[in-house]
Scaffold this active site. Structure first.
Site, PDB file in Angstrom:
ATOM      1  N   LYS A 166      23.694  48.009   8.678  1.00 41.56           N
ATOM      2  CA  LYS A 166      24.805  48.549   7.900  1.00 41.56           C
ATOM      3  C   LYS A 166      25.776  49.209   8.866  1.00 41.56           C
ATOM      4  CE  LYS A 166      21.857  49.727   3.924  1.00 41.56           C
ATOM      5  NZ  LYS A 166      21.392  50.845   3.046  1.00 41.56           N
ATOM      6  N   ASP A 196      34.241  48.586   1.529  1.00 38.94           N
ATOM      7  CA  ASP A 196      33.137  49.335   0.911  1.00 38.94           C
ATOM      8  C   ASP A 196      33.242  49.257  -0.617  1.00 38.94           C
ATOM      9  OD1 ASP A 196      30.996  50.979   0.398  1.00 38.94           O
ATOM     10  OD2 ASP A 196      32.037  52.836   0.944  1.00 38.94           O
ATOM     11  N   GLU A 207      30.118  42.571   2.299  1.00 39.32           N
ATOM     12  CA  GLU A 207      31.150  43.510   2.745  1.00 39.32           C
ATOM     13  C   GLU A 207      31.429  43.344   4.243  1.00 39.32           C
ATOM     14  OE1 GLU A 207      30.228  47.108  -0.449  1.00 39.32           O
ATOM     15  OE2 GLU A 207      29.279  47.119   1.517  1.00 39.32           O
ATOM     16  N   HIS A 317      41.189  27.269  54.347  1.00 37.99           N
ATOM     17  CA  HIS A 317      41.302  27.794  55.712  1.00 37.99           C
ATOM     18  C   HIS A 317      40.076  28.649  56.024  1.00 37.99           C
ATOM     19  CE1 HIS A 317      42.643  31.221  58.399  1.00 37.99           C
ATOM     20  NE2 HIS A 317      42.884  30.172  59.159  1.00 37.99           N
ATOM     21  N   ASN A 318      39.526  28.487  57.248  1.00 40.80           N
ATOM     22  CA  ASN A 318      38.337  29.255  57.651  1.00 40.80           C
ATOM     23  C   ASN A 318      37.341  29.340  56.505  1.00 40.80           C
ATOM     24  OD1 ASN A 318      39.506  29.583  60.128  1.00 40.80           O
ATOM     25  ND2 ASN A 318      39.841  31.783  59.977  1.00 40.80           N
ATOM     26  N   GLU A 347      37.230  23.764  56.686  1.00 44.43           N
ATOM     27  CA  GLU A 347      37.370  24.043  58.115  1.00 44.43           C
ATOM     28  C   GLU A 347      36.047  24.509  58.717  1.00 44.43           C
ATOM     29  OE1 GLU A 347      40.256  26.548  61.180  1.00 44.43           O
ATOM     30  OE2 GLU A 347      40.548  26.723  59.013  1.00 44.43           O
ATOM     31  N   ASP A 349      34.806  26.151  62.334  1.00 44.94           N
ATOM     32  CA  ASP A 349      35.176  26.756  63.613  1.00 44.94           C
ATOM     33  C   ASP A 349      33.916  26.803  64.477  1.00 44.94           C
ATOM     34  OD1 ASP A 349      36.728  27.963  65.470  1.00 44.94           O
ATOM     35  OD2 ASP A 349      37.481  29.533  64.171  1.00 44.94           O
ATOM     36  N   HIS A 362      34.222  32.991  63.154  1.00 42.57           N
ATOM     37  CA  HIS A 362      35.601  33.190  63.596  1.00 42.57           C
ATOM     38  C   HIS A 362      35.571  33.792  64.999  1.00 42.57           C
ATOM     39  CE1 HIS A 362      39.939  34.619  62.507  1.00 42.57           C
ATOM     40  NE2 HIS A 362      39.918  33.493  63.207  1.00 42.57           N
ATOM     41  N   GLU A 396      37.395  22.818  64.440  1.00 44.30           N
ATOM     42  CA  GLU A 396      37.961  23.626  65.522  1.00 44.30           C
ATOM     43  C   GLU A 396      36.869  23.690  66.590  1.00 44.30           C
ATOM     44  OE1 GLU A 396      40.974  24.775  65.700  1.00 44.30           O
ATOM     45  OE2 GLU A 396      41.566  24.102  63.706  1.00 44.30           O
ATOM     46  N   LYS A 447      40.094  16.534  67.781  1.00 44.24           N
ATOM     47  CA  LYS A 447      40.638  15.913  68.990  1.00 44.24           C
ATOM     48  C   LYS A 447      39.964  14.562  69.246  1.00 44.24           C
ATOM     49  CE  LYS A 447      43.210  19.457  69.818  1.00 44.24           C
ATOM     50  NZ  LYS A 447      43.217  19.875  68.420  1.00 44.24           N
ATOM     51  N   ASP A 656      47.143  47.987  27.158  1.00 44.22           N
ATOM     52  CA  ASP A 656      48.525  47.923  26.667  1.00 44.22           C
ATOM     53  C   ASP A 656      49.135  46.643  27.240  1.00 44.22           C
ATOM     54  OD1 ASP A 656      48.143  50.499  25.614  1.00 44.22           O
ATOM     55  OD2 ASP A 656      48.832  51.447  27.461  1.00 44.22           O
ATOM     56  N   ASP A 709      47.972  44.720  32.106  1.00 43.91           N
ATOM     57  CA  ASP A 709      47.783  45.974  31.385  1.00 43.91           C
ATOM     58  C   ASP A 709      48.836  46.954  31.891  1.00 43.91           C
ATOM     59  OD1 ASP A 709      46.898  48.175  30.019  1.00 43.91           O
ATOM     60  OD2 ASP A 709      44.975  48.346  31.072  1.00 43.91           O
ATOM     61  N   ASP A 711      51.005  49.989  32.963  1.00 40.28           N
ATOM     62  CA  ASP A 711      50.726  51.344  33.447  1.00 40.28           C
ATOM     63  C   ASP A 711      52.052  51.978  33.851  1.00 40.28           C
ATOM     64  OD1 ASP A 711      49.939  53.659  34.930  1.00 40.28           O
ATOM     65  OD2 ASP A 711      47.965  52.748  35.217  1.00 40.28           O
TER      66      ASP A 711
END
Length: 758
Positions: A166, A196, A207, A317-318, A347, A349, A362, A396, A447, A656, A709, A711
């Site tokens: 309820k 109700d 209800e 990338h990487n 990629e 490396d 890296h 690489e 290469k 909001d 939202d 602010d």
């Protein structure tokens, strides 16, 4: 607590049909299991896991004698995939001594860490793996109306504090706040009083069903429905066809309208008489047929037989990095994530590692290292799960001759027939093969000691110039290191021979590329270099891309793994526009939106005016040409539904919301417009605001819907977004399904809009 429609469902698992709940796997999960959670070789601790009655949430807590640990939960929707056995990095490092049949890993969406678990026995592990997969499959098949029912049911359960099936006034107010609706006492009392009927201070049974209808009523859809329905409040076949033609601008006939009724109408009597009720009409609008994205573009529909350089290619990338470029972890999970997001160019490396095994990380940074062979094994496993079209490995290479040979051995032994080791027909090529010809193939970019047409055999002690490597170096330190070695870098013939259609060379200017380079030779450009080369005109770059491939990558100063905007590069015909896939934001949203088209296969055919040999298109000056197809885009933001809170930390707050509509394309098409914010309503805010955008080159345009939202004192918080190619927009009244910051679907969250193009 259940609505009238759901009261016949099992009490054990709300919102799921009884046959499903009687499943042995779910029964075991509802009962709960004690399992071991693994974080390291020395951290393996007991945890109790249990599927809650909503069949949407898993609860877990530690089994300490003094249970001070905070209880935690995760939802089925949080799960990306289940991996049985030792298929995660954690399991491979810390649990290889434990039988694989007891192990499994839960991979979460976004940045949440993997959950590595060990069950007490094989049977228990299977219950959880199979059960979670069944729940994920169930969720994927739900339409939006079913998701709304389920969402409503879950929050009813949470709001019912004393679990008496309820709801009193206090619980109704709690429920509304949970649903992201801020209401004053008078509204809550009025809503409660309407439901109700017995006036006993509680609502239950019928209800509750009335309460459900009041809260979930879509006034804006009802208005549209009533404009076309007959006196008995149903749509006839003729009226539905009229709506589809007039409002949705679809070339619809009675047969198509009848198919929609059969598919989406809930009332069997109405369905039998070829009528559509308001509920059926809502189901249609919430279905894929009512989506803003053209469902025909959800499959591969473009011509995939053009040469490879005629396509945009989704590129990373990487790829090995999970976070930043200086100290963050490297992981095979990053490759899995990128490939699962449709990436077709990753990629690697590569550097010398211990025990003769090359590693990936890296260079000249503190990022962690992973084995080259582990990455290749991962690529072999995941390369073609999302798309059958070719994957390019951008190497690489910083390794010694000895470890380059090991790299070549791993590539050949692990990838086998997947690896492209010769031209398609064994002859010297004059043009690129097509994605269709390269289906299921993995290409190496790097290469090469000689050209494909060279009769002279290259020796494994031959060298490539330091300029070639420097052309792709991301940092000054790397370039200095190369020069210390004496201006030349040794390249192993075994590795060189694997480079077929993607030979990396240094860029010496557009004239040099046009007259001295062959089609399969390609250069990489740091974003700043690209911007400099296209400052006044991008036509030479566009011309280069009609003959060859080009790759763009982020500047070395982006140590936080931020991204550049890829739009200008695509406008210039660049194929491999590499982004940091691990970093969410507008740039990755655009990338995901671009490659949403053509079945999310990672290859998009470039517009014809960017494919022609004698190119006249210049994205810096689009005033005249065949590419001009001026359109006026009218967007009406009508409403939003079930927006999540912008931060899970703001438990008691209500959003909001406001909506920003952005157009990206050639410079003169770029535009952005925003609605007013709606105060304290994330459940069903309504705007009815209309915007107009002028689009001159629609083939290059993307449209992005962003919900924020509001602010007043700081930057607006991100809630969700959806990015769609202009030519994939559907007209009329459409649902825009929102994605999270990390690019995953936000369950049930959407915008309702009207689109018109003239």
């Amino acid at each position: 607590m259940q609505t009238g429609q759901q009261q016949t469902k099992s009490q054990d698992c709300n919102g799921v049909d009884p046959g499903f709940v009687n499943d042995d796997d779910l029964k075991a999960m509802l009962k709960g299991s004690s399992m071991q959670k693994i974080k390291s070789s020395s951290w393996m601790k007991p945890r109790f896991y249990k599927l809650l009655e909503d069949c949407q949430t898993v609860w877990y807590d530690s089994q300490k004698i003094l249970k001070s640990a905070r209880a935690q939960i995760f939802s089925i929707d949080d799960i990306q995939e289940l991996r049985p056995g030792h298929q995660s990095e954690g399991m491979q490092r810390f649990a290889m001594d434990i039988p694989a049949v007891r192990c499994f890993t839960i991979i979460f969406k976004g940045r949440k860490k993997n959950l590595d678990l060990v069950a007490t026995d094989e049977k228990e592990a299977k219950h959880w793996i199979n059960g979670l997969n069944k729940l994920k499959k169930r969720d994927s098949k739900m339409n939006n109306r079913e998701r709304l029912d389920q969402w409503f049911q879950i929050y009813l359960q949470k709001a019912d504090i004393n679990k008496d099936n309820k709801m009193n006034l206090g619980e109704v107010k709690r429920f509304l706040q949970m649903m992201n609706i801020e209401v004053d006492d008078m509204y809550a009392k009025d809503l409660f009083a309407k439901c109700d009927k017995t006036k006993d201070g509680n609502i239950y049974g019928k209800e509750i069903e009335e309460f459900y209808k009041l809260v979930t009523e879509r006034e804006e859809i009802a208005t549209i429905f009533e404009a076309y329905c007959e006196k008995d409040r149903v749509l006839t076949l003729e009226k539905l066809t009229e709506f589809l033609r007039k409002e949705q601008r679809e070339n619809a006939n009675a047969e198509y309208a009848s198919q929609l009724i059969q598919q989406y109408e809930l009332n069997e009597e109405a369905k039998h008489e070829s009528l559509m009720t308001k509920d059926g009409f809502m189901c249609y609008l919430l279905s894929p047929a009512g989506d803003i994205f053209n469902q025909e573009h959800n499959k591969v529909y473009q011509d995939m037989t053009k040469p490879l350089n005629k396509y945009y290619i989704s590129s990373s990338h990487n790829t090995y990095l999970m976070k930043d470029q200086l100290e963050g972890p490297s992981s095979i999970e990053a490759y899995i994530s990128a490939l699962n997001k449709g990436c077709r160019c990753v990629e690697l490396d590569c550097w010398d590692g211990r025990d003769g095994e090359p590693v990936i990380y890296h260079g000249y940074t503190l990022t962690s290292k992973i084995l080259f062979k582990d990455v290749i094994q991962t690529i072999q496993q995941y390369a073609f799960k999302v798309s059958p079209y070719p994957v390019i490995l951008s190497l690489e290479n910083h390794c010694s001759i000895e470890q380059q040979i090991v790299m070549a051995q791993h590539l050949k032994s692990i990838l086998g027939d997947m690896l492209l080791t010769s031209t398609i027909d064994g002859k010297v090529p004059t043009n690129f093969p097509s994605p269709e010809q390269l289906k299921g193939k993995i290409l190496v970019k790097g290469k090469r000691l000689n050209r494909l047409e060279s009769n002279q055999e290259a020796d494994e002690n031959d060298e490539v110039s330091d300029e070639d490597e420097a052309a792709e170096g991301d940092s000054d330190d790397e370039k200095k290191e190369i020069k210390v070695k004496g201006g030349k870098i040794k390249l192993a013939k075994d590795l060189s021979d694997l480079v077929i259609y993607c030979k990396s060379v240094h860029f010496n200017g557009f004239e040099d590329a046009a007259h001295k380079q062959v089609f399969y030779e390609m250069s990489s450009f740091v974003e700043n270099k690209f911007n400099k080369l296209t400052q006044e005109t991008a036509k030479p770059f566009a011309e280069l891309n009609t003959r060859q491939l080009s790759r763009i990558y982020p500047a070395g100063l982006r140590t936080d793994s931020s991204n550049y905007c890829p739009i200008d590069m695509w406008n210039s015909g660049c194929q491999i526009v590499a982004l940091n896939f691990q970093t969410p934001g507008q740039e990755m949203d655009l990338n995901q939106g671009r490659f949403l088209d053509n079945g999310f296969c990672g290859y998009n055919l470039k517009p014809k005016f960017l494919r022609e040999k004698k190119i006249s298109f210049d994205p810096k000056n689009v005033q005249r040409g065949v590419w001009l197809n001026r359109k006026k885009l009218h967007v009406m933001i009508i409403s939003a539904q079930q927006l999540p809170k912008s931060s899970k930390m703001k438990v008691k707050s209500v959003v909001d919301p406001l909506v920003v509509v952005e157009v990206f394309g050639v410079a003169e098409d770029n535009d952005s417009k925003a609605t007013e914010h709606i105060t304290n309503n994330g459940f069903n805010p309504m705007w009815n605001e209309t915007f107009q955008f002028d689009v001159s080159v629609p083939e290059l345009a993307l449209v992005r819907f962003v919900v924020q939202d509001y602010d007043m004192s700081s930057r607006n918080d991100f809630i969700g977004q959806c990015t769609i190619p202009f030519n994939s927009l559907k007209l009329g009244y459409r649902q825009v399904h929102l994605l999270s910051e990390n690019g995953y679907h936000l369950q049930s969250a959407s915008l309702f809009v009207h689109i018109m193009i003239e």
